[in-house]
Scaffold this motif. Structure first.
Motif, PDB file in Angstrom:
ATOM      1  N   ALA A  94     -10.005 -13.822   7.408  1.00  0.00           N
ATOM      2  CA  ALA A  94      -9.488 -12.505   7.777  1.00  0.00           C
ATOM      3  C   ALA A  94      -8.976 -11.768   6.539  1.00  0.00           C
ATOM      4  CB  ALA A  94      -8.379 -12.657   8.809  1.00  0.00           C
ATOM      5  N   GLU A  95      -8.333 -12.494   5.645  1.00  0.00           N
ATOM      6  CA  GLU A  95      -7.797 -11.877   4.425  1.00  0.00           C
ATOM      7  C   GLU A  95      -8.922 -11.346   3.536  1.00  0.00           C
ATOM      8  OE1 GLU A  95      -6.839 -14.918   5.539  1.00  0.00           O
ATOM      9  OE2 GLU A  95      -4.808 -14.426   6.187  1.00  0.00           O
ATOM     10  N   GLN A  96      -9.999 -12.119   3.428  1.00  0.00           N
ATOM     11  CA  GLN A  96     -11.126 -11.696   2.597  1.00  0.00           C
ATOM     12  C   GLN A  96     -11.794 -10.451   3.181  1.00  0.00           C
ATOM     13  OE1 GLN A  96     -13.269 -15.407   2.718  1.00  0.00           O
ATOM     14  NE2 GLN A  96     -12.745 -15.898   0.597  1.00  0.00           N
ATOM     15  N   ALA A 129     -10.373  -8.213   5.127  1.00  0.00           N
ATOM     16  CA  ALA A 129      -9.449  -7.091   4.967  1.00  0.00           C
ATOM     17  C   ALA A 129      -9.483  -6.568   3.535  1.00  0.00           C
ATOM     18  CB  ALA A 129      -8.035  -7.515   5.354  1.00  0.00           C
ATOM     19  N   GLU A 130      -9.534  -7.477   2.582  1.00  0.00           N
ATOM     20  CA  GLU A 130      -9.590  -7.078   1.170  1.00  0.00           C
ATOM     21  C   GLU A 130     -10.884  -6.316   0.880  1.00  0.00           C
ATOM     22  OE1 GLU A 130      -8.451  -6.261  -2.471  1.00  0.00           O
ATOM     23  OE2 GLU A 130      -7.163  -7.402  -1.121  1.00  0.00           O
ATOM     24  N   THR A 134     -10.686  -2.843   2.462  1.00  0.00           N
ATOM     25  CA  THR A 134      -9.749  -2.014   1.710  1.00  0.00           C
ATOM     26  C   THR A 134     -10.359  -1.569   0.385  1.00  0.00           C
ATOM     27  OG1 THR A 134      -7.920  -3.228   2.723  1.00  0.00           O
ATOM     28  CG2 THR A 134      -7.411  -1.921   0.778  1.00  0.00           C
ATOM     29  N   TYR A 143      -4.487  -2.087   3.780  1.00  0.00           N
ATOM     30  CA  TYR A 143      -4.748  -3.537   3.768  1.00  0.00           C
ATOM     31  C   TYR A 143      -4.038  -4.204   4.944  1.00  0.00           C
ATOM     32  CZ  TYR A 143      -4.755  -8.444   2.451  1.00  0.00           C
ATOM     33  OH  TYR A 143      -4.906  -9.795   2.469  1.00  0.00           O
ATOM     34  N   GLU A 199      -5.969  -3.356   8.107  1.00  0.00           N
ATOM     35  CA  GLU A 199      -7.237  -4.095   8.145  1.00  0.00           C
ATOM     36  C   GLU A 199      -7.008  -5.582   8.417  1.00  0.00           C
ATOM     37  OE1 GLU A 199     -10.261  -3.056   8.167  1.00  0.00           O
ATOM     38  OE2 GLU A 199     -10.098  -0.988   7.499  1.00  0.00           O
ATOM     39  N   LEU A 200      -5.946  -6.143   7.823  1.00  0.00           N
ATOM     40  CA  LEU A 200      -5.641  -7.554   8.039  1.00  0.00           C
ATOM     41  C   LEU A 200      -5.276  -7.812   9.495  1.00  0.00           C
ATOM     42  CD1 LEU A 200      -5.286 -10.364   6.846  1.00  0.00           C
ATOM     43  CD2 LEU A 200      -2.936  -9.748   6.283  1.00  0.00           C
ATOM     44  N   GLU A 201      -4.478  -6.921  10.064  1.00  0.00           N
ATOM     45  CA  GLU A 201      -4.102  -7.057  11.471  1.00  0.00           C
ATOM     46  C   GLU A 201      -5.354  -7.005  12.353  1.00  0.00           C
ATOM     47  OE1 GLU A 201      -1.811  -4.337  14.819  1.00  0.00           O
ATOM     48  OE2 GLU A 201      -1.388  -4.002  12.698  1.00  0.00           O
ATOM     49  N   LYS A 229      -7.494 -10.208  12.030  1.00  0.00           N
ATOM     50  CA  LYS A 229      -6.925 -11.333  12.791  1.00  0.00           C
ATOM     51  C   LYS A 229      -7.186 -11.168  14.284  1.00  0.00           C
ATOM     52  CE  LYS A 229      -3.454 -12.679   9.426  1.00  0.00           C
ATOM     53  NZ  LYS A 229      -2.045 -12.820   9.114  1.00  0.00           N
TER      54      LYS A 229
END
Length: 149
Positions: A36-38, A40-41, A44, A62, A65-67, A70
């Motif tokens: 999820a972090e990748q 979102a990054e 962004t 960010y 997008e992360l929310e 997930k």
């Protein structure tokens, strides 16, 4: 002499049939599994490049997008029994995400983003129209139609 010509003709036909199949098809590379972090990054970074975001805007987007990433992970891990209800939830989540991102952007950035979204919609429509429908919609081409009489 006849046997030699016949043998050569059979060999040529056999080789022609052997090389007629196209074995050089491109193999699609599987998409890498991203966290999820990748994701979102990546999203962004794409928005930052297209809209030239400030540092404050980048951190806020960010987080949004992360929310969302997930939520998508949770959605994918759930049982697929009630698919239509989940699709409605997914649409509502996407609309909420768009609204949050639009709240962070300036007016100029919003117009740029809307242009990017419109371009993506056009591309998607074009892709959907071209998916196997062109052959079914057209009448078959007959090179030598029967004579009317």
């Amino acid at each position: 002499m006849k046997k030699a010509i016949l043998t050569i003709a059979i060999a040529v036909m056999g080789l022609t049939a052997a090389f007629a199949q196209d074995s050089t098809k491109r193999v699609r590379k599987p998409m890498p599994k991203m966290t999820a972090e990748q994701r979102a990054e990546k999203a962004t970074a794409r928005l930052e490049k297209e809209l030239s975001l400030t540092a404050d805007q980048k951190t806020k987007i960010y987080a949004i997008e992360l929310e969302n990433a997930k939520k998508v992970d949770a959605f994918r891990s759930q049982d697929q029994a009630d698919r239509k209800e989940k699709m409605k939830e997914g649409r509502a989540t996407m609309q909420a995400q768009k609204a949050k991102i639009d709240a962070v952007l300036t007016a100029e950035q919003k117009t740029k983003l809307e242009a990017v979204r419109a371009e993506a919609r056009e591309k998607g429509e074009k892709m959907r129209k071209g998916m196997g429908r062109r052959d079914r919609d057209k009448a078959p081409i007959v090179s030598n139609p029967p004579a009317q009489g």
